[in-house]
Design a protein around this motif. Structure first.
Motif, short mmCIF file in Angstrom:
data_model
loop_
_atom_site.label_atom_id
_atom_site.label_comp_id
_atom_site.label_asym_id
_atom_site.label_seq_id
_atom_site.Cartn_x
_atom_site.Cartn_y
_atom_site.Cartn_z
N ILE A 99 15.07 38.41 -1.48
CA ILE A 99 15.58 37.97 -2.79
C ILE A 99 15.16 36.53 -3.03
CG2 ILE A 99 17.64 37.66 -4.20
CD1 ILE A 99 18.99 39.65 -2.14
N GLU A 100 14.57 36.30 -4.19
CA GLU A 100 14.19 34.96 -4.60
C GLU A 100 14.80 34.69 -5.97
OE1 GLU A 100 9.74 34.30 -3.27
OE2 GLU A 100 10.09 36.31 -4.06
N ILE A 101 15.34 33.49 -6.13
CA ILE A 101 15.95 33.13 -7.41
C ILE A 101 15.49 31.73 -7.79
CG2 ILE A 101 18.08 32.52 -6.18
CD1 ILE A 101 19.61 33.20 -8.77
N PRO B 266 9.05 20.93 -9.56
CA PRO B 266 8.52 21.31 -10.87
C PRO B 266 7.19 22.05 -10.82
CG PRO B 266 8.49 18.92 -10.59
CD PRO B 266 9.23 19.49 -9.42
N ARG B 267 6.43 21.88 -9.76
CA ARG B 267 5.15 22.61 -9.62
C ARG B 267 5.37 24.11 -9.49
NH1 ARG B 267 4.93 24.15 -4.51
NH2 ARG B 267 6.09 22.97 -2.95
N ARG B 268 6.61 24.55 -9.19
CA ARG B 268 6.89 25.97 -9.02
C ARG B 268 7.22 26.67 -10.34
NH1 ARG B 268 8.49 27.35 -3.60
NH2 ARG B 268 8.12 29.47 -4.35
N LYS B 269 7.47 25.90 -11.41
CA LYS B 269 7.83 26.52 -12.68
C LYS B 269 6.71 27.39 -13.25
CE LYS B 269 10.32 26.04 -16.91
NZ LYS B 269 11.17 25.23 -17.74
N PRO B 270 5.45 26.94 -13.27
CA PRO B 270 4.39 27.83 -13.77
C PRO B 270 4.30 29.13 -12.96
CG PRO B 270 3.58 25.58 -13.62
CD PRO B 270 4.93 25.60 -12.97
N GLU B 271 4.53 29.03 -11.67
CA GLU B 271 4.55 30.22 -10.81
C GLU B 271 5.65 31.18 -11.26
OE1 GLU B 271 6.79 30.63 -6.66
OE2 GLU B 271 4.97 29.44 -6.48
N MET B 272 6.83 30.62 -11.54
CA MET B 272 7.96 31.43 -12.00
C MET B 272 7.62 32.12 -13.32
SD MET B 272 11.65 30.22 -13.49
CE MET B 272 10.89 29.84 -15.07
N VAL B 273 7.07 31.37 -14.27
CA VAL B 273 6.74 31.92 -15.58
C VAL B 273 5.73 33.06 -15.45
CG1 VAL B 273 5.70 31.39 -17.83
CG2 VAL B 273 7.32 29.78 -16.80
N GLN B 274 4.74 32.86 -14.60
CA GLN B 274 3.74 33.90 -14.40
C GLN B 274 4.38 35.14 -13.77
OE1 GLN B 274 0.47 32.90 -11.81
NE2 GLN B 274 -0.60 34.80 -12.25
N ARG B 275 5.16 34.96 -12.72
CA ARG B 275 5.79 36.10 -12.03
C ARG B 275 6.77 36.83 -12.95
NH1 ARG B 275 8.47 34.81 -6.53
NH2 ARG B 275 8.39 37.09 -6.36
N ALA B 276 7.42 36.07 -13.85
CA ALA B 276 8.43 36.64 -14.75
C ALA B 276 7.84 37.10 -16.07
CB ALA B 276 9.54 35.62 -15.00
N ASP C 223 10.06 41.32 -4.55
CA ASP C 223 8.95 40.98 -5.46
C ASP C 223 9.02 41.71 -6.80
OD1 ASP C 223 7.67 39.04 -3.83
OD2 ASP C 223 6.86 40.66 -2.60
N ARG C 224 10.09 42.42 -7.07
CA ARG C 224 10.29 43.06 -8.38
C ARG C 224 11.12 42.12 -9.25
NH1 ARG C 224 14.49 47.97 -9.49
NH2 ARG C 224 14.70 47.54 -11.70
N HIS C 225 10.62 41.82 -10.43
CA HIS C 225 11.35 40.96 -11.35
C HIS C 225 12.51 41.74 -11.95
CE1 HIS C 225 11.67 38.80 -15.39
NE2 HIS C 225 12.14 37.98 -14.48
N VAL C 226 13.73 41.29 -11.68
CA VAL C 226 14.90 41.98 -12.23
C VAL C 226 15.46 41.25 -13.44
CG1 VAL C 226 15.50 43.11 -10.07
CG2 VAL C 226 16.54 40.92 -10.62
N GLY C 227 14.95 40.05 -13.73
CA GLY C 227 15.39 39.33 -14.91
C GLY C 227 16.29 38.16 -14.58
N GLY C 228 17.25 37.92 -15.46
CA GLY C 228 18.15 36.79 -15.31
C GLY C 228 19.53 37.22 -14.88
N CYS C 229 20.48 36.33 -15.08
CA CYS C 229 21.86 36.55 -14.67
C CYS C 229 22.46 37.79 -15.32
CB CYS C 229 22.68 35.30 -15.00
SG CYS C 229 24.42 35.44 -14.56
#
Length: 85
Positions: A4-6, A38-48, A61-67
């Motif tokens: 799990i990654e958040i 902050p360098r991880r934000k573009p990674e998050m946007v791409q993955r999401a 590694d499956r995007h489940v969305g937000g809260c």
């Protein structure tokens, strides 16, 4: 046990709610604070697939969305099976 990654930010109430739910399930998760890294934000946007709001949650590694998406999975009884894989 599921991986799990958040992606979070410290001021985000939705992040706190999502982490609280995951903690209540007794699972471990990796938190990626995009304010501290902050360098991880573009990674998050791409993955999401363009998702920019916090949190963005991934289970195995499956995007489940937000809260709200995480809580909806739990309400439908679909979260526990995902966490058990």
């Amino acid at each position: 046990m599921a991986k799990i990654e958040i992606y979070t930010s410290p001021w985000c109430g939705y992040c706190a709610r999502a982490k609280k739910l995951l903690t209540s399930k007794g699972v471990e998760f990796t938190e990626i604070d995009v304010e501290a890294e902050p360098r991880r934000k573009p990674e998050m946007v791409q993955r999401a697939n363009g998702g920019r709001t916090m949190p963005q949650i991934f289970i195995n590694d499956r995007h489940v969305g937000g809260c709200d998406d995480l809580h909806a999975l739990d309400a439908r009884g679909e979260l526990d099976p995902l966490l058990a894989t």
